[in-house]
Design a protein around this motif. Structure first.
Motif, PDB file in Angstrom:
ATOM      1  N   LEU A  28      45.810  37.774  47.896  1.00 55.76           N
ATOM      2  CA  LEU A  28      45.835  36.325  47.735  1.00 55.76           C
ATOM      3  C   LEU A  28      44.426  35.731  47.809  1.00 55.76           C
ATOM      4  CD1 LEU A  28      48.996  35.056  49.682  1.00 55.76           C
ATOM      5  CD2 LEU A  28      48.450  34.646  47.285  1.00 55.76           C
ATOM      6  N   LYS A  29      43.645  36.215  48.772  1.00 52.61           N
ATOM      7  CA  LYS A  29      42.271  35.726  48.905  1.00 52.61           C
ATOM      8  C   LYS A  29      41.449  36.064  47.674  1.00 52.61           C
ATOM      9  CE  LYS A  29      42.058  35.902  53.958  1.00 52.61           C
ATOM     10  NZ  LYS A  29      41.406  36.520  55.138  1.00 52.61           N
ATOM     11  N   ASP A  30      41.596  37.289  47.173  1.00 58.01           N
ATOM     12  CA  ASP A  30      40.860  37.690  45.973  1.00 58.01           C
ATOM     13  C   ASP A  30      41.273  36.838  44.775  1.00 58.01           C
ATOM     14  OD1 ASP A  30      39.411  39.590  47.259  1.00 58.01           O
ATOM     15  OD2 ASP A  30      40.708  41.262  46.706  1.00 58.01           O
ATOM     16  N   LEU A  31      42.572  36.544  44.677  1.00 56.48           N
ATOM     17  CA  LEU A  31      43.060  35.738  43.555  1.00 56.48           C
ATOM     18  C   LEU A  31      42.478  34.325  43.619  1.00 56.48           C
ATOM     19  CD1 LEU A  31      44.965  36.055  41.128  1.00 56.48           C
ATOM     20  CD2 LEU A  31      46.784  35.082  42.546  1.00 56.48           C
ATOM     21  N   GLU A  32      42.428  33.754  44.819  1.00 57.56           N
ATOM     22  CA  GLU A  32      41.843  32.424  44.977  1.00 57.56           C
ATOM     23  C   GLU A  32      40.362  32.429  44.638  1.00 57.56           C
ATOM     24  OE1 GLU A  32      42.766  31.452  48.968  1.00 57.56           O
ATOM     25  OE2 GLU A  32      44.854  30.909  48.575  1.00 57.56           O
ATOM     26  N   ALA A  33      39.654  33.502  45.041  1.00 61.08           N
ATOM     27  CA  ALA A  33      38.227  33.601  44.718  1.00 61.08           C
ATOM     28  C   ALA A  33      38.016  33.723  43.214  1.00 61.08           C
ATOM     29  CB  ALA A  33      37.612  34.799  45.445  1.00 61.08           C
ATOM     30  N   ASP A  34      38.904  34.474  42.548  1.00 60.39           N
ATOM     31  CA  ASP A  34      38.798  34.604  41.090  1.00 60.39           C
ATOM     32  C   ASP A  34      38.923  33.238  40.404  1.00 60.39           C
ATOM     33  OD1 ASP A  34      38.419  37.297  41.088  1.00 60.39           O
ATOM     34  OD2 ASP A  34      40.506  37.816  40.753  1.00 60.39           O
ATOM     35  N   ARG A  35      39.817  32.399  40.922  1.00 66.44           N
ATOM     36  CA  ARG A  35      40.079  31.111  40.264  1.00 66.44           C
ATOM     37  C   ARG A  35      38.983  30.092  40.580  1.00 66.44           C
ATOM     38  NH1 ARG A  35      44.419  27.669  38.736  1.00 66.44           N
ATOM     39  NH2 ARG A  35      43.393  25.976  37.614  1.00 66.44           N
ATOM     40  N   TYR A  36      38.651  29.962  41.874  1.00 64.67           N
ATOM     41  CA  TYR A  36      37.820  28.842  42.290  1.00 64.67           C
ATOM     42  C   TYR A  36      36.348  29.193  42.504  1.00 64.67           C
ATOM     43  CZ  TYR A  36      42.396  26.784  42.989  1.00 64.67           C
ATOM     44  OH  TYR A  36      43.666  26.334  42.788  1.00 64.67           O
ATOM     45  N   GLU A  37      36.028  30.470  42.715  1.00 67.40           N
ATOM     46  CA  GLU A  37      34.635  30.850  42.924  1.00 67.40           C
ATOM     47  C   GLU A  37      34.047  31.544  41.697  1.00 67.40           C
ATOM     48  OE1 GLU A  37      34.091  33.091  46.483  1.00 67.40           O
ATOM     49  OE2 GLU A  37      35.351  31.760  47.691  1.00 67.40           O
ATOM     50  N   ARG A  38      34.823  32.439  41.088  1.00 67.58           N
ATOM     51  CA  ARG A  38      34.300  33.195  39.961  1.00 67.58           C
ATOM     52  C   ARG A  38      34.633  32.539  38.622  1.00 67.58           C
ATOM     53  NH1 ARG A  38      36.860  37.156  43.343  1.00 67.58           N
ATOM     54  NH2 ARG A  38      35.301  38.164  44.664  1.00 67.58           N
ATOM     55  N   GLY A  39      35.434  31.484  38.651  1.00 68.40           N
ATOM     56  CA  GLY A  39      35.695  30.742  37.427  1.00 68.40           C
ATOM     57  C   GLY A  39      36.614  31.428  36.442  1.00 68.40           C
ATOM     58  N   LEU A  40      37.436  32.368  36.890  1.00 65.08           N
ATOM     59  CA  LEU A  40      38.385  33.022  35.994  1.00 65.08           C
ATOM     60  C   LEU A  40      39.638  32.159  35.847  1.00 65.08           C
ATOM     61  CD1 LEU A  40      38.051  36.684  37.304  1.00 65.08           C
ATOM     62  CD2 LEU A  40      36.710  35.528  35.550  1.00 65.08           C
ATOM     63  N   PHE A  41      40.559  32.612  35.013  1.00 71.82           N
ATOM     64  CA  PHE A  41      41.813  31.899  34.733  1.00 71.82           C
ATOM     65  C   PHE A  41      41.537  30.499  34.179  1.00 71.82           C
ATOM     66  CE2 PHE A  41      42.904  34.949  38.045  1.00 71.82           C
ATOM     67  CZ  PHE A  41      44.013  35.562  37.501  1.00 71.82           C
ATOM     68  N   LYS A  42      40.620  30.423  33.226  1.00 72.86           N
ATOM     69  CA  LYS A  42      40.288  29.131  32.642  1.00 72.86           C
ATOM     70  C   LYS A  42      41.333  28.728  31.605  1.00 72.86           C
ATOM     71  CE  LYS A  42      35.300  29.741  33.206  1.00 72.86           C
ATOM     72  NZ  LYS A  42      33.994  29.841  32.496  1.00 72.86           N
ATOM     73  N   GLY A  43      41.377  27.442  31.291  1.00 77.12           N
ATOM     74  CA  GLY A  43      42.277  26.941  30.257  1.00 77.12           C
ATOM     75  C   GLY A  43      43.711  26.843  30.729  1.00 77.12           C
ATOM     76  N   LEU A  91      48.916  42.413  42.946  1.00 78.37           N
ATOM     77  CA  LEU A  91      48.523  43.541  43.787  1.00 78.37           C
ATOM     78  C   LEU A  91      47.697  44.532  42.969  1.00 78.37           C
ATOM     79  CD1 LEU A  91      51.785  44.184  45.827  1.00 78.37           C
ATOM     80  CD2 LEU A  91      49.685  43.054  46.585  1.00 78.37           C
ATOM     81  N   PRO A  92      46.836  45.324  43.636  1.00 78.76           N
ATOM     82  CA  PRO A  92      45.989  46.274  42.906  1.00 78.76           C
ATOM     83  C   PRO A  92      46.808  47.292  42.122  1.00 78.76           C
ATOM     84  CG  PRO A  92      45.189  45.969  45.141  1.00 78.76           C
ATOM     85  CD  PRO A  92      46.529  45.288  45.072  1.00 78.76           C
ATOM     86  N   LEU A  93      46.304  47.639  40.942  1.00 82.43           N
ATOM     87  CA  LEU A  93      46.951  48.634  40.100  1.00 82.43           C
ATOM     88  C   LEU A  93      46.603  50.029  40.604  1.00 82.43           C
ATOM     89  CD1 LEU A  93      48.441  49.366  37.412  1.00 82.43           C
ATOM     90  CD2 LEU A  93      46.188  49.358  36.324  1.00 82.43           C
ATOM     91  N   VAL A  94      47.600  50.872  40.788  1.00 77.82           N
ATOM     92  CA  VAL A  94      47.420  52.254  41.243  1.00 77.82           C
ATOM     93  C   VAL A  94      47.986  53.172  40.170  1.00 77.82           C
ATOM     94  CG1 VAL A  94      47.976  53.961  43.008  1.00 77.82           C
ATOM     95  CG2 VAL A  94      47.543  51.588  43.667  1.00 77.82           C
ATOM     96  N   ARG A 100      48.946  42.878  55.193  1.00 75.87           N
ATOM     97  CA  ARG A 100      47.490  42.714  55.110  1.00 75.87           C
ATOM     98  C   ARG A 100      47.005  42.864  53.673  1.00 75.87           C
ATOM     99  NH1 ARG A 100      43.132  45.920  58.950  1.00 75.87           N
ATOM    100  NH2 ARG A 100      41.261  45.463  57.751  1.00 75.87           N
ATOM    101  N   GLN A 101      47.556  43.827  52.961  1.00 78.25           N
ATOM    102  CA  GLN A 101      47.155  44.025  51.571  1.00 78.25           C
ATOM    103  C   GLN A 101      47.503  42.805  50.720  1.00 78.25           C
ATOM    104  OE1 GLN A 101      49.379  46.909  49.299  1.00 78.25           O
ATOM    105  NE2 GLN A 101      47.576  47.550  48.146  1.00 78.25           N
TER     106      GLN A 101
END
Length: 549
Positions: free
Chosen positions: A419-434, A291-294, A413-414
């Protein structure tokens, strides 16, 4: 035996640069005297004395003098990043544009010429095709040989690694400070101000009371269906300082303009920093649960934020744009032949409503069954207003407020968006490598799914809410008199008004009332839903928010 006379000794001339036309393309030049040299100097920030422009230039000039090279050009890129800008640097581009006039390009070190192996290899290839040598003032490399070029690439790899390491350290340090709630610089989000950290070193953001009032005022007006253009105009006239004005931005991109624009408002209203979230590279920093850091007090609560985003999304849909500047019966008036909406146009200086179903059917390649009837706007609007006031003008306007004892939908909703952002980070933006990245990704995803499941379970068990009727103390007629065109149209729509126009049976300048059918309440809601191709059951949802529940 006769001996031939020995040739007379000739004094050797100083070698000159070889004519470009006689040089075989792609053949490395020899690094002999008389070569034409261009010196290239680059520095990301003009603050480091160890690699200052003066020191770089002096070292390059020294090597040119020692080897007998003629310096014909000196180009500098100061305060220019070699990593983020790549080859798009003004000074470097000027040198690459005149390679035909050069024999060698001299630079202080390879990391001054390029910060990535790819960029260095590209520069080397461009230089080779023009038969231009590259020379480093600090590194003992012969870039005219294959071995020297191979060694240069190795050095470039380590230069890139060093750059990545420095960038990673800086980024990690900034993220650590942000997670502690510290301010690391940049543009100050509207609604906040920078103050000394009351709990230690550094600076933090706190709510700016004056700007907070402005934000809440803007949000209230947007949710009240006012146009962004009108809000921006009013803010400019009132002299409210815009978000990017230099009076509130200590550094970075600033503006002298005090004007507000619709783009300014959209950027402000869609910025999750209003929720107190910490943003890095345009995205919220996430906690370990995904979740976003506040770390700072929010200006808007989650419910208001989602209502605001829904309203802005609605406005971006062209079919829903029916606000200020449109006609009274826009979205209320339909054609009896094709059930299409009728729109205004001007003919002979007078406004009329007409159906454009004929045009739509032709464009879609369909059989045309509508000739596009039209009707005078002024007379029709007066007729509908009269029927509206006669039929329900005396009825009180009651505001319907739905009460929910417990509502976890904003949190659901948040979590879904996270979850959608996390999936995009992994599979679209290529983060969480290794392997380590995969473990961290799986852990965050599992925590988010667990939280989402828990929230949905709590929502299913939430105490049922009710509907509360809040009297406004005014009748439809009273509100009609107090409203502008947009307000009156909302009264018509909220009352379920549906107006249908039939083809004219006879000519004439006066309105034929027999052509006009006007409906209100449940019947109007149902007819409008059917005309718009919606499920008639959706009319039931409209009734909940209307005065005819």
């Amino acid at each position: 035996m006769t001996h031939e006379a020995a040739p007379e000794s000739v004094t050797p001339r100083s070698p000159k640069a070889m004519p470009r036309a006689k040089r075989r393309k792609g053949t490395p030049v020899t690094t002999g005297p008389g070569m034409r040299a261009a010196i290239y100097v680059r520095l990301s920030r003009d603050t480091d004395e160890s690699t200052s422009p003066e020191r770089q230039r002096a070292a390059c000039e020294a090597i040119c003098e020692a080897r007998g090279w003629e310096v014909v050009a000196v180009e500098e890129d100061i305060d220019v990043s070699g990593f983020s800008r790549g080859l798009e640097r003004p000074g470097l581009q000027r040198i690459l544009a005149r390679l035909a006039d050069l024999d060698v390009v001299v630079f202080f070190k390879i990391d001054r010429l390029a910060r990535s192996t790819v960029d260095f290899a590209e520069i080397m290839q461009i230089a080779e095709t023009q038969s231009v040598a590259l020379a480093s003032a600090q590194e003992p490399l012969d870039l005219t040989s294959s071995m020297g070029r191979a060694m240069a690439r190795v050095i470039a790899v380590f230069a890139e690694l060093e750059s990545d390491t420095i960038g990673s350290r800086v980024s990690n340090a900034h993220e650590h400070l942000r997670r502690e709630g510290r301010w690391t610089g940049g543009r100050v989000p509207y609604g906040y101000r920078v103050v000394p950290n009351p709990n230690g070193a550094g600076r933090v953001l706190e709510i700016n009371p004056d700007e907070e009032k402005v934000v809440h005022g803007i949000v209230d007006r947007v949710l009240a269906k006012e146009s962004l253009m009108k809000i921006a105009t009013d803010l400019t006239k009132a002299g409210v300082v815009s978000p990017g004005h230099r009076s509130r931005q200590p550094n970075g991109k600033r503006s002298d303009s005090e004007r507000w624009y619709t783009t300014t408002l959209r950027s402000l209203l869609t910025n999750p920093q209003l929720l107190g979230q910490v943003i890095e590279d345009g995205k919220p920093i996430l906690r370990t649960d995904g979740l976003p850091l506040v770390t700072r007090p929010p200006i808007l609560d989650m419910r208001t934020w989602h209502a605001l985003q829904d309203e802005l999304t609605r406005r971006s849909d062209r079919s829903e744009r029916r606000r200020e500047g449109t006609a009274l019966l826009r979205g209320v008036l339909f054609c009896s032949l094709c059930s299409g909406r009728m729109y205004t146009y001007v003919a002979g200086g007078r406004t009329r409503y007409r159906c454009i179903g004929r045009l739509k059917q032709r464009q879609a390649g369909q059989d045309v069954d509508c000739y596009g009837p039209s009707v005078a706007a002024e007379a029709l609007e007066a007729h509908v207003a009269k029927e509206f006031l006669r039929g329900i003008g005396h009825m009180p306007v009651v505001k319907i407020e739905k009460k929910v004892a417990e509502d976890f939908r904003p949190q659901i909703r948040q979590a879904e968006e996270a979850l959608k952002d996390l999936e995009a980070d992994r599979y679209e933006r290529g983060l969480f490598k290794g392997e380590d990245g995969a473990h961290r990704y799986a852990a965050q995803y599992a925590k988010l799914e667990e939280r989402l499941s828990s929230l949905k379970a709590r929502q299913s068990d939430a105490a049922p809410g009710g509907v509360e009727e809040i009297p406004t103390g005014k009748t439809h007629a009273e509100l009609w008199d107090d409203s502008d065109t947009a307000g009156r149209r909302d009264l018509l729509l909220n009352a379920g008004t549906f107006v249908e126009v039939a083809p004219a049976q006879r000519g004439g300048k006066k309105l034929d009332p027999s052509r006009i059918s006007v409906y209100f309440g449940p019947e109007g809601f149902i007819r409008r839903a059917e005309a718009e191709g919606k499920d008639p059951e959706s009319a039931t949802l409209m009734l909940i928010d209307s005065d005819f529940n």
